[in-house]
Motif scaffolding. Structure first.
Motif, PDB file in Angstrom:
ATOM      1  N   ALA A   1      56.855  85.013 -59.357  1.00 57.34           N
ATOM      2  CA  ALA A   1      57.192  86.439 -58.452  1.00 57.34           C
ATOM      3  C   ALA A   1      57.236  85.705 -56.879  1.00 57.34           C
ATOM      4  O   ALA A   1      58.294  85.881 -56.315  1.00 57.34           O
ATOM      5  CB  ALA A   1      56.125  87.282 -58.659  1.00 57.34           C
ATOM      6  N   GLU A   2      56.204  85.064 -56.665  1.00 57.44           N
ATOM      7  CA  GLU A   2      55.886  84.531 -55.151  1.00 57.44           C
ATOM      8  C   GLU A   2      57.166  83.591 -54.994  1.00 57.44           C
ATOM      9  O   GLU A   2      57.626  83.424 -53.850  1.00 57.44           O
ATOM     10  CB  GLU A   2      54.912  83.898 -54.849  1.00 57.44           C
ATOM     11  N   GLU A   3      57.476  82.649 -55.832  1.00 58.17           N
ATOM     12  CA  GLU A   3      58.444  81.683 -55.638  1.00 58.17           C
ATOM     13  C   GLU A   3      59.820  82.113 -56.110  1.00 58.17           C
ATOM     14  O   GLU A   3      60.810  81.301 -56.078  1.00 58.17           O
ATOM     15  CB  GLU A   3      58.087  80.335 -56.690  1.00 58.17           C
ATOM     16  N   HIS A   4      60.189  83.200 -56.464  1.00 63.05           N
ATOM     17  CA  HIS A   4      61.507  83.975 -56.744  1.00 63.05           C
ATOM     18  C   HIS A   4      61.922  83.011 -57.946  1.00 63.05           C
ATOM     19  O   HIS A   4      63.083  82.667 -57.527  1.00 63.05           O
ATOM     20  CB  HIS A   4      62.273  84.110 -55.698  1.00 63.05           C
ATOM     21  N   VAL A   5      61.498  82.813 -58.762  1.00 64.89           N
ATOM     22  CA  VAL A   5      61.887  82.079 -60.074  1.00 64.89           C
ATOM     23  C   VAL A   5      61.852  82.979 -61.342  1.00 64.89           C
ATOM     24  O   VAL A   5      60.950  83.475 -61.446  1.00 64.89           O
ATOM     25  CB  VAL A   5      60.918  80.863 -60.326  1.00 64.89           C
TER      26      VAL A   5
ATOM     27  N   SER B   1      59.262  93.453 -57.510  1.00 65.57           N
ATOM     28  CA  SER B   1      60.730  92.752 -57.365  1.00 65.57           C
ATOM     29  C   SER B   1      61.467  93.579 -57.217  1.00 65.57           C
ATOM     30  O   SER B   1      62.538  93.558 -56.315  1.00 65.57           O
ATOM     31  CB  SER B   1      60.735  92.043 -58.710  1.00 65.57           C
ATOM     32  N   ALA B   2      61.841  94.966 -57.690  1.00 70.55           N
ATOM     33  CA  ALA B   2      62.783  95.984 -57.327  1.00 70.55           C
ATOM     34  C   ALA B   2      62.754  96.447 -56.219  1.00 70.55           C
ATOM     35  O   ALA B   2      63.744  96.544 -55.509  1.00 70.55           O
ATOM     36  CB  ALA B   2      62.498  97.047 -58.786  1.00 70.55           C
ATOM     37  N   GLN B   3      61.402  96.553 -55.623  1.00 75.18           N
ATOM     38  CA  GLN B   3      61.256  97.091 -54.286  1.00 75.18           C
ATOM     39  C   GLN B   3      61.844  96.138 -53.540  1.00 75.18           C
ATOM     40  O   GLN B   3      62.487  96.634 -52.132  1.00 75.18           O
ATOM     41  CB  GLN B   3      59.834  97.555 -54.141  1.00 75.18           C
ATOM     42  N   SER B   4      61.441  94.844 -53.359  1.00 76.51           N
ATOM     43  CA  SER B   4      61.921  93.925 -52.517  1.00 76.51           C
ATOM     44  C   SER B   4      63.479  93.675 -52.244  1.00 76.51           C
ATOM     45  O   SER B   4      63.973  93.686 -51.284  1.00 76.51           O
ATOM     46  CB  SER B   4      61.121  92.415 -52.854  1.00 76.51           C
ATOM     47  N   ARG B   5      64.124  94.119 -53.576  1.00 78.99           N
ATOM     48  CA  ARG B   5      65.348  93.778 -53.691  1.00 78.99           C
ATOM     49  C   ARG B   5      66.169  94.797 -53.089  1.00 78.99           C
ATOM     50  O   ARG B   5      67.231  94.868 -52.300  1.00 78.99           O
ATOM     51  CB  ARG B   5      65.872  93.619 -55.396  1.00 78.99           C
ATOM     52  N   SER B   6      65.523  96.390 -53.259  1.00 79.00           N
ATOM     53  CA  SER B   6      66.176  97.382 -52.715  1.00 79.00           C
ATOM     54  C   SER B   6      65.863  97.562 -50.994  1.00 79.00           C
ATOM     55  O   SER B   6      66.456  98.400 -50.221  1.00 79.00           O
ATOM     56  CB  SER B   6      65.508  98.627 -53.246  1.00 79.00           C
ATOM     57  N   GLN B   7      65.062  96.516 -50.368  1.00 78.83           N
ATOM     58  CA  GLN B   7      64.913  96.587 -48.930  1.00 78.83           C
ATOM     59  C   GLN B   7      65.792  95.671 -48.088  1.00 78.83           C
ATOM     60  O   GLN B   7      66.300  95.008 -48.649  1.00 78.83           O
ATOM     61  CB  GLN B   7      63.414  96.013 -48.747  1.00 78.83           C
TER      62      GLN B   7
END
Length: 184
Positions: free
Chosen positions: A117-121, A178-184
Motif C-alpha cells: 500500500a505504501e509503495e503503491h505496488v 486506497s479507494a479514498q486516496s484515489r478519490s481525492q
C-alpha cells in the motif's frame, strides 16, 4: 492472446511462470525469449510481463529489459520486500507482485500488505480458499504429514471461514484507504 488482444478486461499477459525453475536454469531462456517474441508479434494492447522470482541472472536481466510492467514474486520479510520494490522501481515501470504470502517465512498480511500500500505496488497473494491446490501446505509437504499450525498461503478454510479474521480486516482497511486516496 490474438483473440483477446484488444479486450479491456485483461490487465496484462503474464507469459511464463518462473522461467528456469525446477532446476532448468538458463535452459528455458530460449523458450522465454520466443514467448516474448510471439507475444510482440500479436501486439496486444495490454502490457506483457513474466514474474521475476530469483532465478538465474540472465533470465532476470531478460525480464527486467523486456517486460512492459514489472511483475515479481516475493515470499520474504517486509524488509526484503521493500528492498526489492526499491530496486525494481528504478526501472521506471509499474510494479505488480504476482505471488506473495508465506507466513512461515515472515511474508505475512500484517507486515507485507502495508508495504504494498505504501509503495503503491499491486499484489496478488497465491492462494485464496483452502482446497484442491493445497496452498495452505508448505512447499515440499508430503502426503500423510501433519498439517502445519501456520498455513503457508490461503485466506479461507474450505467452508469459507477465515484462516485469520484479523488478516481480512487488514485487507478491508487497505482497500478502503486506497479507494479514498484515489478519490481525492
Amino acid at each position: 492472446m490474438a483473440a483477446h488482444r484488444d479486450d479491456a478486461r485483461i490487465l496484462c499477459w503474464d507469459l511464463y511462470n518462473e522461467a528456469g525453475n525446477a532446476g532448468m536454469g538458463n535452459a528455458t531462456l530460449p523458450l522465454l525469449e520466443d514467448t516474448f517474441r510471439w507475444a510482440r508479434e500479436i501486439n496486444p494492447v495490454q502490457p506483457i510481463t513474466s514474474g521475476i522470482w530469483g532465478g538465474s541472472r540472465r533470465i532476470t536481466n531478460f525480464l527486467r529489459a523486456h517486460s512492459d510492467i514489472i511483475s515479481f514474486h516475493n515470499y520474504e520479510s517486509a524488509l526484503k520486500l521493500r528492498q526489492e520494490i526499491s530496486d525494481l522501481k528504478s526501472l521506471g515501470r509499474p510494479l505488480i507482485c504476482s505471488e506473495w504470502l508465506n507466513r512461515a517465512l515472515n511474508s505475512t498480511v500484517a507486515t507485507c500488505l502495508p508495504v504494498f500500500a505504501e509503495e503503491h505496488v499491486g499484489a496478488f497473494n497465491w492462494g485464496l480458499v483452502n482446497g484442491k491446490t493445497q496452498t495452505d501446505l508448505p512447499w515440499g509437504h508430503k502426503p500423510g504429514e501433519p498439517a502445519p499450525n501456520i498455513w503457508q498461503h490461503d485466506l479461507f478454510h474450505s467452508d469459507h471461514t477465515p484462516y485469520d479474521s484479523h488478516e481480512l480486516e487488514l485487507f478491508r482497511r487497505s482497500i478502503r484507504q486506497s479507494a479514498q486516496s484515489r478519490s481525492q
